[in-house]
Scaffold this motif. Structure first.
Motif, PDB file in Angstrom:
ATOM      1  N   ASP A  20       5.372  -4.492  12.493  1.00 22.74           N
ATOM      2  CA  ASP A  20       3.938  -4.272  12.684  1.00 22.74           C
ATOM      3  C   ASP A  20       3.235  -3.930  11.369  1.00 22.74           C
ATOM      4  O   ASP A  20       2.482  -2.960  11.271  1.00 22.74           O
ATOM      5  CB  ASP A  20       3.715  -3.160  13.711  1.00 22.74           C
ATOM      6  CG  ASP A  20       2.301  -3.170  14.274  1.00 22.74           C
ATOM      7  OD1 ASP A  20       1.701  -4.255  14.362  1.00 22.74           O
ATOM      8  OD2 ASP A  20       1.789  -2.079  14.604  1.00 22.74           O
ATOM      9  N   VAL A  21       3.469  -4.749  10.359  1.00 23.16           N
ATOM     10  CA  VAL A  21       2.899  -4.526   9.028  1.00 23.16           C
ATOM     11  C   VAL A  21       1.516  -5.166   8.946  1.00 23.16           C
ATOM     12  O   VAL A  21       1.346  -6.337   9.281  1.00 23.16           O
ATOM     13  CB  VAL A  21       3.818  -5.110   7.940  1.00 23.16           C
ATOM     14  CG1 VAL A  21       3.132  -5.098   6.577  1.00 23.16           C
ATOM     15  CG2 VAL A  21       5.126  -4.339   7.897  1.00 23.16           C
ATOM     16  N   SER A  22       0.542  -4.395   8.478  1.00 22.07           N
ATOM     17  CA  SER A  22      -0.818  -4.899   8.291  1.00 22.07           C
ATOM     18  C   SER A  22      -1.392  -4.385   6.978  1.00 22.07           C
ATOM     19  O   SER A  22      -1.310  -3.184   6.694  1.00 22.07           O
ATOM     20  CB  SER A  22      -1.730  -4.462   9.437  1.00 22.07           C
ATOM     21  OG  SER A  22      -1.319  -4.991  10.671  1.00 22.07           O
ATOM     22  N   PHE A  23      -1.936  -5.273   6.183  1.00 25.23           N
ATOM     23  CA  PHE A  23      -2.741  -4.876   5.020  1.00 25.23           C
ATOM     24  C   PHE A  23      -3.455  -6.111   4.490  1.00 25.23           C
ATOM     25  O   PHE A  23      -3.109  -7.244   4.810  1.00 25.23           O
ATOM     26  CB  PHE A  23      -1.893  -4.215   3.923  1.00 25.23           C
ATOM     27  CG  PHE A  23      -1.043  -5.155   3.116  1.00 25.23           C
ATOM     28  CD1 PHE A  23      -1.512  -5.720   1.936  1.00 25.23           C
ATOM     29  CD2 PHE A  23       0.249  -5.457   3.520  1.00 25.23           C
ATOM     30  CE1 PHE A  23      -0.719  -6.567   1.185  1.00 25.23           C
ATOM     31  CE2 PHE A  23       1.054  -6.307   2.780  1.00 25.23           C
ATOM     32  CZ  PHE A  23       0.560  -6.868   1.608  1.00 25.23           C
ATOM     33  N   SER A  24      -4.458  -5.884   3.681  1.00 23.38           N
ATOM     34  CA  SER A  24      -5.177  -6.985   3.043  1.00 23.38           C
ATOM     35  C   SER A  24      -5.311  -6.679   1.561  1.00 23.38           C
ATOM     36  O   SER A  24      -5.169  -5.534   1.124  1.00 23.38           O
ATOM     37  CB  SER A  24      -6.561  -7.179   3.675  1.00 23.38           C
ATOM     38  OG  SER A  24      -7.333  -6.000   3.555  1.00 23.38           O
ATOM     39  N   ALA A  25      -5.562  -7.728   0.781  1.00 18.49           N
ATOM     40  CA  ALA A  25      -5.730  -7.573  -0.661  1.00 18.49           C
ATOM     41  C   ALA A  25      -6.853  -8.486  -1.124  1.00 18.49           C
ATOM     42  O   ALA A  25      -6.934  -9.646  -0.717  1.00 18.49           O
ATOM     43  CB  ALA A  25      -4.437  -7.919  -1.394  1.00 18.49           C
ATOM     44  N   ALA A  26      -7.700  -7.966  -1.986  1.00 18.82           N
ATOM     45  CA  ALA A  26      -8.828  -8.725  -2.507  1.00 18.82           C
ATOM     46  C   ALA A  26      -8.407  -9.516  -3.744  1.00 18.82           C
ATOM     47  O   ALA A  26      -7.369  -9.257  -4.355  1.00 18.82           O
ATOM     48  CB  ALA A  26      -9.960  -7.775  -2.867  1.00 18.82           C
ATOM     49  N   ALA A  27      -9.216 -10.483  -4.116  1.00 13.29           N
ATOM     50  CA  ALA A  27      -8.952 -11.280  -5.306  1.00 13.29           C
ATOM     51  C   ALA A  27      -8.894 -10.367  -6.531  1.00 13.29           C
ATOM     52  O   ALA A  27      -9.754  -9.521  -6.736  1.00 13.29           O
ATOM     53  CB  ALA A  27     -10.035 -12.329  -5.480  1.00 13.29           C
ATOM     54  N   GLY A  28      -7.842 -10.543  -7.325  1.00 11.31           N
ATOM     55  CA  GLY A  28      -7.694  -9.773  -8.542  1.00 11.31           C
ATOM     56  C   GLY A  28      -7.139  -8.372  -8.368  1.00 11.31           C
ATOM     57  O   GLY A  28      -6.959  -7.646  -9.356  1.00 11.31           O
ATOM     58  N   GLU A  29      -6.834  -7.977  -7.146  1.00 14.58           N
ATOM     59  CA  GLU A  29      -6.339  -6.621  -6.912  1.00 14.58           C
ATOM     60  C   GLU A  29      -4.919  -6.462  -7.448  1.00 14.58           C
ATOM     61  O   GLU A  29      -4.118  -7.393  -7.425  1.00 14.58           O
ATOM     62  CB  GLU A  29      -6.380  -6.297  -5.422  1.00 14.58           C
ATOM     63  CG  GLU A  29      -6.254  -4.814  -5.127  1.00 14.58           C
ATOM     64  CD  GLU A  29      -6.638  -4.453  -3.693  1.00 14.58           C
ATOM     65  OE1 GLU A  29      -6.623  -3.254  -3.385  1.00 14.58           O
ATOM     66  OE2 GLU A  29      -6.950  -5.375  -2.903  1.00 14.58           O
ATOM     67  N   ARG A  30      -4.627  -5.257  -7.930  1.00 18.14           N
ATOM     68  CA  ARG A  30      -3.313  -4.958  -8.505  1.00 18.14           C
ATOM     69  C   ARG A  30      -2.629  -3.911  -7.622  1.00 18.14           C
ATOM     70  O   ARG A  30      -3.042  -2.749  -7.580  1.00 18.14           O
ATOM     71  CB  ARG A  30      -3.455  -4.437  -9.926  1.00 18.14           C
ATOM     72  CG  ARG A  30      -4.313  -5.343 -10.818  1.00 18.14           C
ATOM     73  CD  ARG A  30      -4.322  -4.857 -12.257  1.00 18.14           C
ATOM     74  NE  ARG A  30      -4.602  -3.427 -12.354  1.00 18.14           N
ATOM     75  CZ  ARG A  30      -4.398  -2.700 -13.458  1.00 18.14           C
ATOM     76  NH1 ARG A  30      -3.886  -3.274 -14.533  1.00 18.14           N
ATOM     77  NH2 ARG A  30      -4.680  -1.417 -13.484  1.00 18.14           N
ATOM     78  N   ILE A  31      -1.572  -4.338  -6.927  1.00 19.74           N
ATOM     79  CA  ILE A  31      -0.917  -3.487  -5.933  1.00 19.74           C
ATOM     80  C   ILE A  31       0.559  -3.332  -6.284  1.00 19.74           C
ATOM     81  O   ILE A  31       1.210  -4.275  -6.720  1.00 19.74           O
ATOM     82  CB  ILE A  31      -1.037  -4.110  -4.524  1.00 19.74           C
ATOM     83  CG1 ILE A  31      -2.511  -4.263  -4.134  1.00 19.74           C
ATOM     84  CG2 ILE A  31      -0.293  -3.281  -3.476  1.00 19.74           C
ATOM     85  CD1 ILE A  31      -2.728  -5.058  -2.866  1.00 19.74           C
ATOM     86  N   ALA A  32       1.083  -2.124  -6.077  1.00 19.59           N
ATOM     87  CA  ALA A  32       2.526  -1.890  -6.185  1.00 19.59           C
ATOM     88  C   ALA A  32       3.045  -1.454  -4.828  1.00 19.59           C
ATOM     89  O   ALA A  32       2.411  -0.644  -4.146  1.00 19.59           O
ATOM     90  CB  ALA A  32       2.827  -0.819  -7.229  1.00 19.59           C
ATOM     91  N   ILE A  33       4.187  -2.010  -4.437  1.00 19.76           N
ATOM     92  CA  ILE A  33       4.846  -1.612  -3.194  1.00 19.76           C
ATOM     93  C   ILE A  33       6.120  -0.855  -3.549  1.00 19.76           C
ATOM     94  O   ILE A  33       6.978  -1.376  -4.265  1.00 19.76           O
ATOM     95  CB  ILE A  33       5.178  -2.830  -2.310  1.00 19.76           C
ATOM     96  CG1 ILE A  33       3.899  -3.590  -1.947  1.00 19.76           C
ATOM     97  CG2 ILE A  33       5.905  -2.385  -1.047  1.00 19.76           C
ATOM     98  CD1 ILE A  33       4.136  -4.805  -1.068  1.00 19.76           C
ATOM     99  N   GLY A 208      10.799  -0.741   7.192  1.00 15.91           N
ATOM    100  CA  GLY A 208      10.036  -1.886   7.669  1.00 15.91           C
ATOM    101  C   GLY A 208       8.590  -1.620   8.008  1.00 15.91           C
ATOM    102  O   GLY A 208       7.882  -2.533   8.428  1.00 15.91           O
ATOM    103  N   ARG A 209       8.131  -0.397   7.779  1.00 11.84           N
ATOM    104  CA  ARG A 209       6.745  -0.049   8.103  1.00 11.84           C
ATOM    105  C   ARG A 209       6.017   0.470   6.866  1.00 11.84           C
ATOM    106  O   ARG A 209       6.632   1.010   5.951  1.00 11.84           O
ATOM    107  CB  ARG A 209       6.697   1.027   9.196  1.00 11.84           C
ATOM    108  CG  ARG A 209       7.325   0.606  10.524  1.00 11.84           C
ATOM    109  CD  ARG A 209       7.176   1.722  11.565  1.00 11.84           C
ATOM    110  NE  ARG A 209       7.855   1.406  12.803  1.00 11.84           N
ATOM    111  CZ  ARG A 209       7.325   0.685  13.792  1.00 11.84           C
ATOM    112  NH1 ARG A 209       6.095   0.218  13.661  1.00 11.84           N
ATOM    113  NH2 ARG A 209       8.021   0.438  14.889  1.00 11.84           N
ATOM    114  N   ILE A 210       4.708   0.323   6.868  1.00  7.95           N
ATOM    115  CA  ILE A 210       3.885   0.920   5.822  1.00  7.95           C
ATOM    116  C   ILE A 210       3.569   2.358   6.221  1.00  7.95           C
ATOM    117  O   ILE A 210       3.024   2.603   7.302  1.00  7.95           O
ATOM    118  CB  ILE A 210       2.581   0.122   5.619  1.00  7.95           C
ATOM    119  CG1 ILE A 210       2.904  -1.253   5.012  1.00  7.95           C
ATOM    120  CG2 ILE A 210       1.612   0.886   4.718  1.00  7.95           C
ATOM    121  CD1 ILE A 210       1.705  -2.163   4.866  1.00  7.95           C
TER     122      ILE A 210
END
Length: 231
Positions: A20-33, A208-210
């Motif tokens: 049940d993973v949900s997230f969004s990312a905008a153009a140019g966004e810098r994300i670390a998991i 497996g979850r955020i």
């Protein structure tokens, strides 16, 4: 740019690496998991490029659903840099490794040469083009894998544990390259300091979850890493 909703993935053995993973990312966004081994980071990337199929939920990249019908489009738009460079570098020399993608998509040799030469110069590794990956250092291999992905000019870049096998000098060079990339960028890593330095947003996964998704600057204040080993 990226929209993932209620994504669940199951392996054939019944295990569920993503729940049940949900997230969004905008153009140019810098994300670390961030997350321990088995948290679901690599499985998420595999699902985003269509290697793993969603049991439930959806993934869209630039409004294109990640499904069987759209795989060629998705893999043009999303570049994945694997954790182990040896999984990505398999041709006789670095030029051919970088040329593999454009050739596979039917570009002429003249176009291939233009694209490969441009990315070699961009990453300052033209001197490596005739060398085998077997003769390169870990840092040189890492930059070569980035070149092999950038040559396709993707809109999204995924990096799976990119500083594994790197010494401190090579890690610094990698971080410098990251700062020059304009694409939407998601970095899966155990390296908390690298994540803080190169990302505006941190996502933490566990089983497996955020369990956390927020600005990097608030990470220490909210202290979500208390139960995940990131201290």
């Amino acid at each position: 740019m990226i929209k993932i909703e209620n994504l669940t993935v199951k392996y054939e053995d019944g295990t569920t690496p993503l729940k049940d993973v949900s997230f969004s990312a905008a153009a140019g966004e810098r994300i670390a998991i961030l997350g321990d081994n088995g948290a679901g980071k690599t499985s998420l990337f595999m699902a985003m490029v269509g290697i793993l199929k969603a049991e439930t939920g959806t993934i869209k990249i630039t409004d294109v659903p990640v499904d069987k019908e759209n795989l060629l489009t998705i893999r043009r738009r999303v570049g994945l840099v694997f954790q182990n460079p040896d999984d990505q570098l398999f041709m006789p020399n670095i030029y051919d490794d970088i040329a593999f993608g454009p050739r596979n998509y039917g570009h002429s040799e003249e176009e291939v040469n233009e694209k490969v030469t441009a990315v070699l110069e961009e990453l300052e590794i033209s001197h490596l083009k005739d060398r085998s990956s077997l003769k390169l250092s870990g840092g040189e291999k890492r930059i070569a894998t980035i070149a092999a992905v950038l040559v396709m000019r993707p809109k999204v870049l995924l990096f799976d544990e990119p500083t594994a096998f790197l010494d401190n000098k090579s890690k610094k060079r990698f971080a410098e390259i990251l700062e020059t990339l304009p694409q939407t960028r998601i970095l899966a890593t155990h390296d908390l300091e690298l994540a803080k330095k190169t990302s505006d947003r941190i996502i933490i996964m566990d089983k497996g979850r955020i369990i956390y998704d927020g600005p990097t600057c608030k990470l220490d204040d909210e202290n979500p890493q208390q139960d995940t080993g990131y201290r």
